[in-house]
Design a protein around this motif. Sequence first.
Motif: not given
Length: 349
Positions: A110-112, A31-32, A9-10, A268-271
């Motif tokens: 991708l959680a950038t 891994a994060v 997870v990035v 991909a997740v989040g904003d």
Amino acid sequence: MTDHYQVTVVGGGPAGLTAALYTTRLGHDTAVINRGGGRAAMMLDTHNVIGVTEETSGNEFLAAAIEQVQSYGADYFQDYVSEIEPIGTDGEGYRVTAGNVEVTTDHIVLATGFSDVRPDPPLPRTGKGLHYCLHCDAYMFVDESVFVMGTGDAAAHVAMIMLNFTPDVDVLTRGDEIEWSDETAEMLENHPIDVVHDDIVGIRKDDDGWLSAFEFEDGSVREYRGGFPMYGSNYNTDLAESLGVELNDDGTIAVDDHGRTNVDGVYAVGDITPGHNQIPTAMGEGARCGIGNHYDLRAFPRSLDEIEELGPVTDADVPAISQELLRRAVTHEGHPGGPREQQSVAGDD
């Protein structure tokens, strides 16, 4: 740590950490890699998250989440990912390069996120008069004087929405040219909202640091308890674009309901994806993404085609969980019957 993970997870916001929580607890080495900061880290208080009290800061919320994810066996690195590149040409996974970390991985999440475009100073402190989430913070300004900064349709519409909470709402253009549509202009004219064109030259604050008023270049002073800048967002998609991930017209990453992108093994997740930019929404997306990774990575059940190719599943093949995660699971305080000192005979090599 290992040098290979099933999931990397990035990004370490609520969405990325929830995805990592699920993949780890579903038996996948995870891994994060997180550069730190982000929108959640800026929060002075946490709103709209069931079970989390108001006085919890964003950094406290994230620190507890990181500790929780690590307790189940995920590895956490605070570093900046500079490059992600495919290994080979036939889905062999990805190489992730950060400042002091380099790993290979089967899947990427991708959680950038994105960065809010901040207006020019002078500005109140974020969380003490400057707020970026209408749905999170509108409640704070019930029956208080509120500003909305901006010149586009979004600013005008947010100002009209705020009339649901307070009768005292101004739009501050700060001397910039109005860009909202004629239709929006007509709507705005039919709502009790002042449009203030003069720029801000000074700020007044209460003893506790909260905004109390703005001073304008025409010499006027207007009282405000807080408000919302509406200047858009810069999505952090450089890594996604380098992998050939498809973007939507608004700059977000196109995903299905489990966070899958158009590139195999990349999620991909989040904003950074479409939807409401809030912690509970991000956590829900992270949970679905974690489950989606599990669907795509789990070893069993072995399909009939796989049985034909690999043969039946034997006692030696199970469990599929790695030895490290197995060890962490059976020694975790939440394991049934209390933590064990070692795994069962069935799980021994």
